[in-house]
Enzyme design. Sequence first.
Site, PDB file in Angstrom:
ATOM      1  N   ASP A  16      -4.127   1.458  -1.719  1.00  0.00           N
ATOM      2  CA  ASP A  16      -5.571   1.718  -1.670  1.00  0.00           C
ATOM      3  C   ASP A  16      -6.372   0.519  -2.191  1.00  0.00           C
ATOM      4  O   ASP A  16      -5.932  -0.195  -3.087  1.00  0.00           O
ATOM      5  CB  ASP A  16      -5.890   2.974  -2.496  1.00  0.00           C
ATOM      6  CG  ASP A  16      -7.235   3.579  -2.126  1.00  0.00           C
ATOM      7  OD1 ASP A  16      -7.807   3.190  -1.075  1.00  0.00           O
ATOM      8  OD2 ASP A  16      -7.731   4.437  -2.887  1.00  0.00           O
ATOM      9  N   GLY A  17      -7.536   0.336  -1.586  1.00  0.00           N
ATOM     10  CA  GLY A  17      -8.461  -0.697  -2.058  1.00  0.00           C
ATOM     11  C   GLY A  17      -8.550  -1.926  -1.164  1.00  0.00           C
ATOM     12  O   GLY A  17      -9.198  -2.907  -1.533  1.00  0.00           O
ATOM     13  N   ASN A  18      -7.921  -1.872   0.015  1.00  0.00           N
ATOM     14  CA  ASN A  18      -8.000  -3.024   0.934  1.00  0.00           C
ATOM     15  C   ASN A  18      -9.455  -3.348   1.293  1.00  0.00           C
ATOM     16  O   ASN A  18      -9.850  -4.511   1.341  1.00  0.00           O
ATOM     17  CB  ASN A  18      -7.258  -2.732   2.247  1.00  0.00           C
ATOM     18  CG  ASN A  18      -5.756  -2.649   2.065  1.00  0.00           C
ATOM     19  OD1 ASN A  18      -5.240  -2.940   0.991  1.00  0.00           O
ATOM     20  ND2 ASN A  18      -5.051  -2.235   3.109  1.00  0.00           N
ATOM     21  N   ARG A  20     -12.332  -2.515  -0.317  1.00  0.00           N
ATOM     22  CA  ARG A  20     -13.145  -3.003  -1.441  1.00  0.00           C
ATOM     23  C   ARG A  20     -12.740  -4.418  -1.840  1.00  0.00           C
ATOM     24  O   ARG A  20     -13.582  -5.230  -2.216  1.00  0.00           O
ATOM     25  CB  ARG A  20     -13.018  -2.040  -2.632  1.00  0.00           C
ATOM     26  CG  ARG A  20     -13.937  -0.824  -2.495  1.00  0.00           C
ATOM     27  CD  ARG A  20     -13.537   0.279  -3.439  1.00  0.00           C
ATOM     28  NE  ARG A  20     -12.307   0.922  -2.996  1.00  0.00           N
ATOM     29  CZ  ARG A  20     -11.603   1.768  -3.747  1.00  0.00           C
ATOM     30  NH1 ARG A  20     -11.997   2.031  -4.968  1.00  0.00           N
ATOM     31  NH2 ARG A  20     -10.522   2.336  -3.248  1.00  0.00           N
ATOM     32  N   ARG A  29     -13.388  -5.660   6.533  1.00  0.00           N
ATOM     33  CA  ARG A  29     -12.363  -4.671   6.159  1.00  0.00           C
ATOM     34  C   ARG A  29     -11.038  -5.001   6.855  1.00  0.00           C
ATOM     35  O   ARG A  29      -9.977  -4.836   6.280  1.00  0.00           O
ATOM     36  CB  ARG A  29     -12.808  -3.249   6.546  1.00  0.00           C
ATOM     37  CG  ARG A  29     -13.945  -2.705   5.683  1.00  0.00           C
ATOM     38  CD  ARG A  29     -14.236  -1.245   6.029  1.00  0.00           C
ATOM     39  NE  ARG A  29     -13.110  -0.369   5.727  1.00  0.00           N
ATOM     40  CZ  ARG A  29     -12.867   0.163   4.525  1.00  0.00           C
ATOM     41  NH1 ARG A  29     -13.675  -0.088   3.509  1.00  0.00           N
ATOM     42  NH2 ARG A  29     -11.834   0.954   4.343  1.00  0.00           N
ATOM     43  N   SER A  61      -3.302   8.241   6.244  1.00  0.00           N
ATOM     44  CA  SER A  61      -3.270   9.698   6.101  1.00  0.00           C
ATOM     45  C   SER A  61      -3.815  10.352   7.369  1.00  0.00           C
ATOM     46  O   SER A  61      -4.536   9.717   8.151  1.00  0.00           O
ATOM     47  CB  SER A  61      -4.112  10.120   4.901  1.00  0.00           C
ATOM     48  OG  SER A  61      -5.485   9.873   5.145  1.00  0.00           O
ATOM     49  N   ASN A  64      -7.337   9.894   7.518  1.00  0.00           N
ATOM     50  CA  ASN A  64      -7.876   8.567   7.856  1.00  0.00           C
ATOM     51  C   ASN A  64      -8.353   8.482   9.310  1.00  0.00           C
ATOM     52  O   ASN A  64      -9.080   7.545   9.665  1.00  0.00           O
ATOM     53  CB  ASN A  64      -6.867   7.449   7.566  1.00  0.00           C
ATOM     54  CG  ASN A  64      -6.683   7.164   6.095  1.00  0.00           C
ATOM     55  OD1 ASN A  64      -5.595   6.813   5.638  1.00  0.00           O
ATOM     56  ND2 ASN A  64      -7.748   7.298   5.307  1.00  0.00           N
ATOM     57  N   ARG A 183      -0.817   4.360  -7.595  1.00  0.00           N
ATOM     58  CA  ARG A 183      -1.966   4.271  -6.681  1.00  0.00           C
ATOM     59  C   ARG A 183      -2.865   3.137  -7.162  1.00  0.00           C
ATOM     60  O   ARG A 183      -3.392   3.187  -8.277  1.00  0.00           O
ATOM     61  CB  ARG A 183      -2.773   5.573  -6.650  1.00  0.00           C
ATOM     62  CG  ARG A 183      -3.970   5.442  -5.702  1.00  0.00           C
ATOM     63  CD  ARG A 183      -4.777   6.697  -5.525  1.00  0.00           C
ATOM     64  NE  ARG A 183      -5.753   6.515  -4.451  1.00  0.00           N
ATOM     65  CZ  ARG A 183      -6.194   7.461  -3.657  1.00  0.00           C
ATOM     66  NH1 ARG A 183      -5.744   8.689  -3.794  1.00  0.00           N
ATOM     67  NH2 ARG A 183      -7.075   7.204  -2.715  1.00  0.00           N
ATOM     68  N   LEU A 190      -4.353  12.156  -5.594  1.00  0.00           N
ATOM     69  CA  LEU A 190      -3.195  12.023  -4.702  1.00  0.00           C
ATOM     70  C   LEU A 190      -3.599  11.890  -3.247  1.00  0.00           C
ATOM     71  O   LEU A 190      -2.825  11.412  -2.426  1.00  0.00           O
ATOM     72  CB  LEU A 190      -2.286  13.256  -4.829  1.00  0.00           C
ATOM     73  CG  LEU A 190      -1.262  13.278  -5.961  1.00  0.00           C
ATOM     74  CD1 LEU A 190      -0.510  14.599  -5.944  1.00  0.00           C
ATOM     75  CD2 LEU A 190      -0.272  12.124  -5.821  1.00  0.00           C
ATOM     76  N   GLU A 202       5.986  10.708 -12.485  1.00  0.00           N
ATOM     77  CA  GLU A 202       5.084  10.035 -13.423  1.00  0.00           C
ATOM     78  C   GLU A 202       4.034   9.310 -12.577  1.00  0.00           C
ATOM     79  O   GLU A 202       4.307   8.930 -11.432  1.00  0.00           O
ATOM     80  CB  GLU A 202       5.859   9.003 -14.256  1.00  0.00           C
ATOM     81  CG  GLU A 202       6.911   9.595 -15.152  1.00  0.00           C
ATOM     82  CD  GLU A 202       6.335  10.388 -16.317  1.00  0.00           C
ATOM     83  OE1 GLU A 202       5.278   9.987 -16.848  1.00  0.00           O
ATOM     84  OE2 GLU A 202       6.929  11.413 -16.683  1.00  0.00           O
TER      85      GLU A 202
END
Length: 237
Positions: A16-18, A20, A29, A61, A64, A183, A190, A202
């Site tokens: 995650d975060g590509n 931003r 993007r 996902s 997405n 993440r 999640l 964990e």
Amino acid sequence: MEKEIRMPNHIGIIVDGNGRWAEEQGLSRSQGHLAGFKRLKELCIYAQELGLKYLSLYVFSTENFKRNKIEVKFLMDLFSEKFHSEFQEVMDLNMKIIFSGRRESLSKKILKEMDIMTEKSKNNTGMVINFCINYGGQLEILDMTKKICQEVVDGKIKIDSIDLETISSHLYQDLPMLDYIIRTSGELRLSNFMLYQASYAEFCFPKTYFPAFTNEKFYQAIVEYNNRNRRFGGNAS
Ligand code: IPE
Ligand code: IPE
Ligand code: MG
């Protein structure tokens, strides 16, 4: 130091975060996704060097598909191209590639590359990489339930014999439970990732955007895992 580290058996990464990251760099993007995939490849190689056995990667996902068509197409084309171009390296590294998610809604082009990758790498004995594409944890549980119900109706399974083993073997992939979920980007959720397999995992939520999540940062996350006390409901040691 690296030799003494205890690796989790199965790590899940929610990439995650590509977007931003790209925005922060003044890039598009798409360029963020390109940088993310490049980082992902290097991270896979490093994870195998550290001795990891199973790596699940959440890269697209079911939800997405709500993104704009141009971004969805860019990502799908990127996955198809990379599965094609990285194929030989995957074989040289002896990695086994599998996929989790629904096939429906995926194009013939990407399905073809996914099928080739799965078939050709199926006897490889190195790290197993489970790509979650068009994946949703709730839908996986729904699909598993339907498969089991159908087998009960067909007389292949008796209701009384259904146990946790039956559940695992009817999910998209029969994998060990997740030990550690990382993440990136600082989001604390999640987002429908491997809900069943995450039951005793964990968690680690580095604030770094994925393209900037270096091997060193990954190693730090493993060090953090080594400091966790996993009790599984037992007494504190
Ligand atoms: C992760 O990066 C990649 C995918 C979900 C496909 P994002 O595209 O979610 O990046 P942000 O969260 O918008 O920064
Ligand atoms: C989660 O990332 C899905 C994947 C990494 C594939 P998103 O960026 O789509 O998640 P939300 O929308 O922030 O929950
Ligand atoms: Mg995101």
